[in-house]
Design a protein around this motif. Structure first.
Motif, PDB file in Angstrom:
ATOM      1  N   ARG B 167       0.840  -1.204   0.000  1.00  0.00           N
ATOM      2  CA  ARG B 167       0.000   0.000   0.000  1.00  0.00           C
ATOM      3  C   ARG B 167       0.871   1.250   0.000  1.00  0.00           C
ATOM      4  O   ARG B 167       0.573   2.243  -0.693  1.00  0.00           O
ATOM      5  N   ALA B 170       1.848   1.873  -3.445  1.00  0.00           N
ATOM      6  CA  ALA B 170       0.717   2.400  -4.232  1.00  0.00           C
ATOM      7  C   ALA B 170       0.532   3.896  -3.988  1.00  0.00           C
ATOM      8  O   ALA B 170       0.136   4.646  -4.888  1.00  0.00           O
ATOM      9  N   ASN B 173       2.139   5.923  -6.418  1.00  0.00           N
ATOM     10  CA  ASN B 173       1.690   5.712  -7.804  1.00  0.00           C
ATOM     11  C   ASN B 173       0.375   6.449  -8.012  1.00  0.00           C
ATOM     12  O   ASN B 173      -0.666   6.008  -7.523  1.00  0.00           O
ATOM     13  N   ALA B 176      -2.768   4.370  -8.988  1.00  0.00           N
ATOM     14  CA  ALA B 176      -3.248   3.220  -8.192  1.00  0.00           C
ATOM     15  C   ALA B 176      -4.669   3.460  -7.691  1.00  0.00           C
ATOM     16  O   ALA B 176      -5.058   4.584  -7.383  1.00  0.00           O
ATOM     17  N   LYS B 179      -5.090   4.297  -2.388  1.00  0.00           N
ATOM     18  CA  LYS B 179      -3.936   5.097  -1.952  1.00  0.00           C
ATOM     19  C   LYS B 179      -4.070   5.591  -0.512  1.00  0.00           C
ATOM     20  O   LYS B 179      -3.283   6.416  -0.068  1.00  0.00           O
ATOM     21  N   ASP B 322       4.320  -0.698  -8.025  1.00  0.00           N
ATOM     22  CA  ASP B 322       3.113   0.021  -8.484  1.00  0.00           C
ATOM     23  C   ASP B 322       1.964  -0.119  -7.495  1.00  0.00           C
ATOM     24  O   ASP B 322       0.937   0.533  -7.641  1.00  0.00           O
ATOM     25  N   GLY B 323       2.126  -0.983  -6.496  1.00  0.00           N
ATOM     26  CA  GLY B 323       1.032  -1.252  -5.566  1.00  0.00           C
ATOM     27  C   GLY B 323       0.380  -2.614  -5.775  1.00  0.00           C
ATOM     28  O   GLY B 323      -0.536  -2.987  -5.038  1.00  0.00           O
ATOM     29  N   SER B 327      -3.199  -3.220  -4.074  1.00  0.00           N
ATOM     30  CA  SER B 327      -3.524  -1.796  -3.962  1.00  0.00           C
ATOM     31  C   SER B 327      -3.530  -1.022  -5.278  1.00  0.00           C
ATOM     32  O   SER B 327      -4.141   0.036  -5.350  1.00  0.00           O
ATOM     33  N   ASN B 328      -2.846  -1.518  -6.316  1.00  0.00           N
ATOM     34  CA  ASN B 328      -2.867  -0.782  -7.587  1.00  0.00           C
ATOM     35  C   ASN B 328      -4.042  -1.205  -8.440  1.00  0.00           C
ATOM     36  O   ASN B 328      -4.967  -0.425  -8.674  1.00  0.00           O
ATOM     37  N   SER B 329      -4.028  -2.462  -8.894  1.00  0.00           N
ATOM     38  CA  SER B 329      -5.032  -2.877  -9.876  1.00  0.00           C
ATOM     39  C   SER B 329      -5.021  -4.380 -10.036  1.00  0.00           C
ATOM     40  O   SER B 329      -3.959  -4.998 -10.062  1.00  0.00           O
ATOM     41  N   GLU B 339       4.986  -2.791 -15.148  1.00  0.00           N
ATOM     42  CA  GLU B 339       5.739  -2.029 -14.134  1.00  0.00           C
ATOM     43  C   GLU B 339       7.219  -2.412 -14.184  1.00  0.00           C
ATOM     44  O   GLU B 339       8.091  -1.542 -14.037  1.00  0.00           O
TER      45      GLU B 339
END
Lengths: 136, 376
Positions: B167, B170, B173, B176, B179, B322-323, B327-329, B339
């Motif tokens: 996290r 993220a 990023n 993300a 966040k 990137d998370g 937490s990103n995707s 990434e």
């Protein structure tokens, strides 16, 4: 026995029919290859070890040990909504195969990996009995 | 017979693109795929009509994707929307490029699982275990993490370190999905889903699409950006013990070890050379299993290894910068692979790992794939 049983019921097909018939008479069974003796569950169309078609069901002791257990706080089926949380355990049968099941009653407070368990049966409908596990 | 290791540094990633990540109920899979494809084409500077290879992953119908993009490739494959398929797709594309089956391959992944309200359990994925109420990949990972706790004394507070560090990444990023800062206590207090796992151990479910463009290292030299080379990969499937989906009583240890060793040997790099680690994090325990399988720490010691921010961008082993999926995707491995490319190009802004030269990707699953990317 509960006529309004709303939880998922087994899909009985040619491969699993004998398992569910054995369960109905409170006998736990696993598939056994008549050629190489390999025991497995869930059943497979051919023996995964030797590819033999000649397989049968073997009634097992019902004894096993606890490998893992989890507690569901989410109902993926509507039938579980009123029963959250509920437990699922992973049991290694003395004969080898792993099976997922439930504890009979509440999860034992002293649950630990390796705990000896024994099979008990729960008649959930007139046709279906589910194996569950209790501390030995 | 060719030695697979001869593929070292012969194939490059030359273009990457992605959509925004979130909830897009008004855009189809193909619309998202087209956005990601356009971004990746612009990134590498190719004419889209040069694309003669197409990999579609989780795209409902590959031919419709080709129609929408106006492509008639010489080589197309379609793979289902399983997280393991990203690494598998990239390796398949390498083989197609090496053999000459295609010259420029576009790999497109689309996901509208959020808009379709997929639950990833229950009636979405029926199994023989349904009568006992067992379902969902998350529950399988909960079973495995309980075993890790029992065998090695790993705690949920140690597991929290994975979610908290990722996290934190993220938060660096801007793209993300999640966040908001979280702490170890937040992880412990989060709603339980399948105990011992809670909400912050689960990946996100969001819509989006990713596209990668790959070609041979020779052709890559003429394109817009410096190529990122695939220096090593390794693979091992473990189907024999598949009776419980997404579960392995040994956490795929031997499969991860074998795939990882093959990738390290092929690339000619070791653990200490890895600047960033892209680790398939469908659920937080997968990161622990991956670290042990790959040998970043000893078996059973991943809980202690991740303590104290090890996985943060500024930690000892920057992981999922990137998370990640947590937490990103939820792009099922694809966002982690782009990434890796962006880190090696130095395009990552606040989350950039300094002097990034080697990035390691892994997905510990019944089809384990490990890929080592280096700067071209």
């Amino acid at each position: 026995m509960n006529v309004t049983y709303t939880k998922p019921l087994p899909v009985v097909d040619s491969l699993t029919k004998q398992y569910w018939e054995n369960a109905r008479s409170h006998r736990l069974s696993v598939q056994r290859c008549r050629d190489c003796g390999d025991r497995h569950f869930p059943p497979c169309d051919v023996c995964p070890k030797c590819l033999s078609d000649d397989q049968d069901w073997e009634v097992v002791s019902g004894r096993g040990t606890l490998l893992s257990w989890v507690r569901f706080h989410r109902a993926y089926w509507d039938g579980y909504r009123g029963e959250l949380p509920y437990d699922v355990c992973l049991v290694k049968l003395d004969e080898g195969p792993l099976v997922l099941s439930n504890f009979s009653g509440n999860a034992p407070e002293n649950a630990r990996m390796g705990m000896p368990l024994r099979a008990v049966f729960d008649d959930v409908t007139e046709q279906v009995s589910l194996v569950r596990f209790a501390p030995e | 017979m060719n030695d697979i290791k001869s593929l070292k540094n012969r194939i490059a990633v030359v273009g990457v693109g992605n959509t925004r990540y979130g909830s897009f109920p008004d855009v189809s899979d193909y619309g998202l795929g087209a956005q990601a494809f356009k971004a990746a084409i612009a990134d590498c500077g190719l004419d889209k009509n040069q694309i003669d290879g197409l990999v579609c992953c989780r795209v409902p119908y590959y031919a419709r994707m080709g129609e929408v993009l106006g492509l008639n490739p010489a080589w197309t494959i379609a793979l289902p929307g399983h997280g393991r398929m990203s690494g598998m797709s990239i390796i398949e594309a390498m083989l197609a490029l090496e053999t000459g089956a295609a010259k420029y391959v576009a790999l497109i992944y689309t996901n509208i699982g959020r808009s379709r309200r997929m639950s990833y359990g229950g009636e979405d994925s029926a199994s023989i275990w349904d009568p006992w109420g067992f379902t969902s990949p998350g529950a399988a990972h909960a079973l495995m993490f309980r075993m890790h706790m029992e065998r090695y004394g790993t705690t949920t507070r140690q597991l929290a370190e994975v979610s908290v560090a990722i996290r934190g990444n993220a938060m660096l990023n801007p793209d993300a999905v999640m966040k908001k800062p979280i702490t170890i206590d937040d992880h412990e207090a989060a709603r339980r889903i399948v105990e011992p796992l809670g909400l912050l151990d689960y990946c996100l479910v969001n819509d989006g699409a990713v596209c990668m463009i790959m070609t041979t290292a020779d052709r890559a030299r003429d394109l817009a950006k410096p190529p990122v080379l695939i220096s090593g990969f390794g693979a091992r499937d473990g189907f024999e013990r598949s009776s419980i989906s997404n579960f392995d009583a040994d956490f795929w240890f031997s499969e991860v070890r074998e795939a990882g060793t093959q990738a390290f040997q092929m690339a000619g790099v070791g653990h200490d050379d890895v600047d960033a680690f892209m680790c398939y994090d469908n659920f937080s325990p997968t990161v622990l299993f991956s670290l042990e399988g790959l040998g970043y720490c000893e078996r059973g010691e991943s809980g202690a290894f991740v303590e104290g921010g090890t996985l943060g961008v500024h930690g000892r082993l920057p992981t999922n910068t990137d998370g990640g999926h947590l937490s990103n995707s939820y792009m099922q491995g694809w966002a982690l692979n782009i990434e890796a490319v962006r880190q090696l190009r130095g395009e990552c802004g606040a989350r950039q790992v300094p002097d990034c030269e080697v990035v390691h990707y892994v997905a510990a699953t019944p089809c384990t794939r490990s890929i080592i990317y280096t700067k071209g």
